[in-house]
Scaffold this active site. Structure first.
Site, PDB file in Angstrom:
ATOM      1  N   GLY A  61       1.006  -1.081   0.146  1.00  0.00           N
ATOM      2  CA  GLY A  61      -0.088  -0.005  -0.041  1.00  0.00           C
ATOM      3  C   GLY A  61       0.812   1.146   0.012  1.00  0.00           C
ATOM      4  O   GLY A  61       0.531   2.026  -0.695  1.00  0.00           O
TER       5      GLY A  61
ATOM      6  N   ASN B 204      -7.395   4.201   8.763  1.00  0.00           N
ATOM      7  CA  ASN B 204      -6.951   2.892   9.752  1.00  0.00           C
ATOM      8  C   ASN B 204      -6.977   3.173  11.186  1.00  0.00           C
ATOM      9  O   ASN B 204      -6.990   2.181  11.676  1.00  0.00           O
ATOM     10  CB  ASN B 204      -5.421   2.732   9.137  1.00  0.00           C
ATOM     11  CG  ASN B 204      -4.655   4.155   8.982  1.00  0.00           C
ATOM     12  OD1 ASN B 204      -5.062   5.066   8.473  1.00  0.00           O
ATOM     13  ND2 ASN B 204      -3.657   4.240   9.854  1.00  0.00           N
TER      14      ASN B 204
ATOM     15  N   GLN C  13      -7.488   0.022   3.870  1.00  0.00           N
ATOM     16  CA  GLN C  13      -8.409  -0.473   4.763  1.00  0.00           C
ATOM     17  C   GLN C  13      -9.687  -0.750   4.236  1.00  0.00           C
ATOM     18  O   GLN C  13     -10.173  -2.027   4.643  1.00  0.00           O
ATOM     19  CB  GLN C  13      -8.356   0.533   5.847  1.00  0.00           C
ATOM     20  CG  GLN C  13      -7.139   0.743   6.900  1.00  0.00           C
ATOM     21  CD  GLN C  13      -6.723  -0.558   7.508  1.00  0.00           C
ATOM     22  OE1 GLN C  13      -7.592  -1.466   8.032  1.00  0.00           O
ATOM     23  NE2 GLN C  13      -5.287  -0.687   7.967  1.00  0.00           N
TER      24      GLN C  13
ATOM     25  N   SER D 261      -3.722  -3.043  -0.670  1.00  0.00           N
ATOM     26  CA  SER D 261      -2.540  -3.857  -0.050  1.00  0.00           C
ATOM     27  C   SER D 261      -3.037  -5.422   0.585  1.00  0.00           C
ATOM     28  O   SER D 261      -4.369  -5.315   0.563  1.00  0.00           O
ATOM     29  CB  SER D 261      -2.190  -3.190   1.134  1.00  0.00           C
ATOM     30  OG  SER D 261      -1.229  -3.952   1.737  1.00  0.00           O
TER      31      SER D 261
ATOM     32  N   THR E  35      11.253  -7.456 -11.068  1.00  0.00           N
ATOM     33  CA  THR E  35      10.807  -8.686 -11.388  1.00  0.00           C
ATOM     34  C   THR E  35       9.369  -8.710 -10.663  1.00  0.00           C
ATOM     35  O   THR E  35       9.435  -8.729  -9.326  1.00  0.00           O
ATOM     36  CB  THR E  35      12.028  -9.967 -11.040  1.00  0.00           C
ATOM     37  OG1 THR E  35      12.912  -9.716 -11.838  1.00  0.00           O
ATOM     38  CG2 THR E  35      11.319 -11.272 -11.230  1.00  0.00           C
TER      39      THR E  35
ATOM     40  N   CYS F  53       3.299   1.086  15.781  1.00  0.00           N
ATOM     41  CA  CYS F  53       4.262   1.868  15.971  1.00  0.00           C
ATOM     42  C   CYS F  53       5.141   1.304  17.176  1.00  0.00           C
ATOM     43  O   CYS F  53       4.499   1.126  18.189  1.00  0.00           O
ATOM     44  CB  CYS F  53       3.880   3.212  16.334  1.00  0.00           C
ATOM     45  SG  CYS F  53       5.051   4.355  16.946  1.00  0.00           S
TER      46      CYS F  53
HETATM   47  C1  LIG Z   1      -4.751   3.251   5.185  1.00  0.00           C
HETATM   48  C2  LIG Z   1      -3.388   2.689   4.854  1.00  0.00           C
HETATM   49  N1  LIG Z   1      -2.664   3.042   3.800  1.00  0.00           N
HETATM   50  C3  LIG Z   1      -1.592   2.446   3.469  1.00  0.00           C
HETATM   51  C4  LIG Z   1      -0.844   1.536   4.448  1.00  0.00           C
HETATM   52  C5  LIG Z   1       0.227   0.956   4.065  1.00  0.00           C
HETATM   53  O1  LIG Z   1       0.259  -0.434   3.418  1.00  0.00           O
HETATM   54  P1  LIG Z   1       1.242  -1.433   3.126  1.00  0.00           P
HETATM   55  O2  LIG Z   1       1.580  -1.840   4.913  1.00  0.00           O
HETATM   56  O3  LIG Z   1       0.862  -2.435   2.419  1.00  0.00           O
HETATM   57  O4  LIG Z   1       2.609  -0.578   2.805  1.00  0.00           O
HETATM   58  C6  LIG Z   1      -1.801   0.939   5.574  1.00  0.00           C
HETATM   59  C7  LIG Z   1      -1.252  -0.150   6.527  1.00  0.00           C
HETATM   60  O5  LIG Z   1      -0.074  -0.078   6.880  1.00  0.00           O
HETATM   61  C8  LIG Z   1      -3.149   1.411   5.898  1.00  0.00           C
HETATM   62  O6  LIG Z   1      -3.638   1.297   6.755  1.00  0.00           O
END
Ligand SMILES: Cc1ncc(COP(=O)(O)O)c(C=O)c1O
Lengths: 359, 381
Positions: free
Chosen positions: B70, B150, B178, B198, B236, B318
């Site tokens: 993501g 999130n 999310q 993601s 790749t 975190c």
């Molecule tokens: C709203 C949101 N955006 C982006 C991400 C990042 O995704 P990823 O962990 O696949 O890099 C997350 C989760 O960590 C998320 O909750």
């Protein structure tokens, strides 16, 4: 079963302390905690040798993984900033010598870790990698010097109360530093070969002057250096840049070694003296605390130590009210510095201490 | 076994996902760009995964760009559009409650001369589409507003936001990382130009995501190298992960999320003194229950719950122990002191009613213990 919080700094001592608990205390649950004392450093900046760097957190975490114990980071930035860094800076501004390691032990490792550790982790006790021993004798806890006299750290622990001592463990108290290193190597802990950290963890390269400016806007204002008779013999860069007992950086050539004898904020004056003029037989101490909760008697004999690694000196201690005492030493002691701790011992037992005041 | 209530951080890999991935991790090796049979077999896995995902969200396969997750999808969307359009304008609009993947990318673009408007949110964390409309200028080259938050689970009025962008002819990116766990993102209904996804939030593997890029969108690649992903993302292809991603997405859309357990948690915990719900009461992710709790430090509560066998979060994953209160809670107008006491519980398909009941009583006990140790009372012990 009890639950013990092991304070892990990422250094070899606290690593081995945690390891000893984790291995021996089969009934106890050990939880590793690394305390974050300050925020992220600016990019590209490293405090590699200090116990508070991100590297140190990595090391502590790796040790916890190897020991197979839970590991948490406890944020104490606010408390550390107020109680240790600001107090350090204010000490210089008062013309006194700061005692950051003791402040960190008192407020951070014991008050804060005990309070929050016990609440957050439901723990019963805190263990650290200090070199000190505890004994329970005649109905109370006694703080005893470490078996390794060279490493003894009771000088920084005199503030602990009975309540705190009862909930503290010092797993390294009976060991010597070489034994601790050997144990770390045997357990293949990544911290086994780590060098000792000497500098103050929040003062990179030992330059505290920048910190005075940054935290309190003190840039230093030049003023007189005077001798014991009040005669001007030189110029200093600002009183707060000097501490009692200091010899270097005075820029005064009097044909013999001179030392800072007094720092006077009110008049921005630094007083110097010859070696014998800096020694004293009597000084006053405030903020007194006794590990037993109270002094042995109103007037008692003890040996006193006025800086880490200085020799102990026999003395007579007289209480003046509840938290002040006067120390009279048999021999003159070298430069008792306002702000430094005066710690009292009865043989190997640490009785308590206080902060030396200006006399 | 611990009760895992942190599905918003990452969700356990679904068994059928692992099964679908296994051949590509073992016998079906091969580089999807190779000419030979092994390469073709890998290519087939990749193509089918892309088709599956495109089909689920109503897009064309060529509009799906696989990324490492993501975060990379958000970076590619923002930087890719910003650099491609920088000659036309340098203004970007986003919300003040975005994930760091968007927020810090915007901050970086600001340092490179772009102007970024951070739209305020109401106390539930929602953006007002009319404020968005007012913020758009002729120099605006991109709007980025997340579909679901999130930390607090709030859903944005995403179709209305999309309609505003469409009306002003401004490309619209949405971080649906999310939101996509609970039903397919719909580029057409949302009128979205770009959508970040993601896999690991919906039972797929960590380390793969995708960016939906509406056909015809000018996007400058952010990774230089081979010609993979139609030259929009070199490297790749991670075929096994792409197959896992597609399988996980299909599996999760067969489920109807159980909001009853979430509501039971919310009802019971907000019944305790000094506990309040964060985010919207109804317009929220079906698995998300988030709170602020007076008189405690969220990190301490999460550690306490962990030692009792309950895995929760303060709101975002975190571990560095920083004390900065959440920018999301502050943007929602929550007092800074209170914002320190955040707790997020995000449920999964395996969560049971018994898990929820145990969580309620353990949270209550831990909060009481933490409050009892507040500095005034202890310290001098
Ligand atoms: C709203 C949101 N955006 C982006 C991400 C990042 O995704 P990823 O962990 O696949 O890099 C997350 C989760 O960590 C998320 O909750």
């Amino acid at each position: 079963m009890s639950r013990i919080v092991a304070a892990m700094s990422g250094g070899v001592d606290s690593s081995v302390a945690a390891a000893l608990l984790a291995r021996e205390a089969t009934d106890d649950e050990v939880i590793g905690v690394w305390m974050r004392t300050h925020g992220d450093l600016p990019e590209g900046y490293e405090l590699s040798r200090s116990c508070c760097s991100p590297d140190a957190a990595d090391d502590a975490r790796r040790v916890a993984q190897i020991l197979d114990i839970p590991f948490f980071i406890l944020n104490v930035e606010r408390e550390f900033g107020d109680r240790v860094i600001d107090a350090f800076v204010d000490s210089y501004l008062e013309g006194a010598t700061p005692n950051p390691c003791q402040a960190c032990n008192q407020y951070i490792k014991f008050d804060e870790l005990l309070r929050r550790g016990l609440a957050a982790y439901g723990a019963d006790a805190v263990a650290t990698g200090h070199y000190a021993r505890l004994e329970h004798r005649d109905g109370r806890w006694r703080l005893m010097r470490a078996a390794d006299a060279d490493k003894d750290q009771t000088y920084f622990l005199w503030v602990l109360s009975q309540g705190q001592l009862a909930r503290t463990r010092f797993p390294l108290g009976d060991l010597t530093k070489p034994e601790v290193r050997a144990m770390a190597a045997e357990l293949t802990l990544p911290t086994a070969q780590k060098p000792e950290s000497q500098e103050i963890c929040f003062v990179p390269l030992g330059d505290y002057r920048a910190l005075l400016e940054e935290r309190r806007g003190y840039a230093g204002d030049p003023g007189p250096i005077v001798d014991a008779r009040g005669e001007r013999v030189g110029t200093h860069t600002g009183y707060a840049h000097y501490t009692v007992g200091q010899r270097h950086g005075l820029g005064v050539a009097l044909g013999e070694a001179v030392y800072v004898r007094e720092v006077l904020p009110a008049t921005n004056t630094v007083v110097i003296g010859r070696r014998d003029e800096v020694a004293q037989r009597s000084f006053t101490v405030d903020g007194a605390r006794f590990t037993a909760g109270e002094p042995p008697t109103e007037r008692f004999e003890a040996s006193v130590r006025i800086r880490h690694r200085a020799p102990d000196v026999p003395a007579e201690v007289t209480m003046v009210g509840r938290d002040r005492f006067v120390v009279e030493t048999a021999e003159p002691v070298w430069a008792p510095a306002p702000g430094q701790a005066a710690v009292l011992y009865d043989a190997d037992e640490c009785l308590g201490g206080g902060r030396i005041t200006r006399t | 076994m611990a009760i895992y209530l942190d599905h918003a951080a990452t969700s356990p890999l679904r068994p059928e996902v692992l099964e679908a991935m296994m051949p590509y991790l073992t016998t079906h090796h091969g580089n999807a760009s190779s000419i030979h049979a092994s390469g073709r077999r890998a290519r087939q896995g990749l193509d089918e995964a892309r088709e599956t995902i495109a089909g689920l969200i109503g897009a064309k396969p060529r509009e799906i760009v696989f990324t490492s997750g993501g975060t990379e999808a958000d970076n590619l969307a923002l930087k890719g559009v910003a650099w491609a359009a920088s000659a036309r304008g340098r203004h970007i609009i986003t919300s003040s409650v975005e994930h760091k993947a968007v927020m810090n990318t915007c901050a970086m673009l600001e340092r490179r001369g772009f102007e970024v408007t951070y739209l305020p949110v109401d106390r539930y964390g929602r953006v007002d589409p009319s404020e968005l409309a007012a913020a758009i200028t002729e120099r605006t080259i991109l709007v980025s507003v997340m579909a679901a938050n999130n930390e607090v689970g709030t859903l944005q009025p995403i179709a209305e936001i999309g309609a505003v962008c469409r009306a002003h002819n401004v490309p619209f990116h949405t971080d649906a990382v999310q939101a996509a766990a609970f039903g397919p993102p719909t580029p057409d209904a949302w009128q979205a130009t770009l959508i970040a996804l993601s896999a690991h939030k919906l039972g797929g593997p960590i380390g793969i995501g995708a960016l939906y890029v509406r056909q015809g969108t000018a996007l400058l690649p952010q990774m230089q190298g081979g010609a993979q992903e139609r030259q929009r993302r070199a490297g790749t292809e991670n075929v096994a992960a792409a197959v896992g991603f597609a399988t996980a997405m299909r599996a999760s859309y067969r489920e109807t999320p159980n909001t009853a357990l979430r509501d039971r948690l919310i009802g019971a915990l907000t019944g305790l003194t000094g506990v309040q719900l964060t985010g919207h009461p109804t317009e929220r992710l079906p698995n998300s229950a988030s709170f602020v709790i007076e008189g405690i430090e969220g990190g301490d509560l999460v550690a306490a719950l962990d030692l009792e066998g309950i895995e929760a979060s303060t709101g975002s994953a975190c571990t560095t122990g920083s004390v900065e209160p959440s920018h999301v809670l502050l943007a929602m107008g929550i007092d800074e002191q209170l914002a320190h006491g955040s707790l997020r519980l995000t449920l999964g398909p395996e969560t049971t009613a018994a898990d929820v009941e145990r969580t309620i009583s353990v949270v209550e006990g831990c909060v009481a213990r933490l409050r009892a140790s507040a500095p005034q009372v202890a310290a001098s012990a």
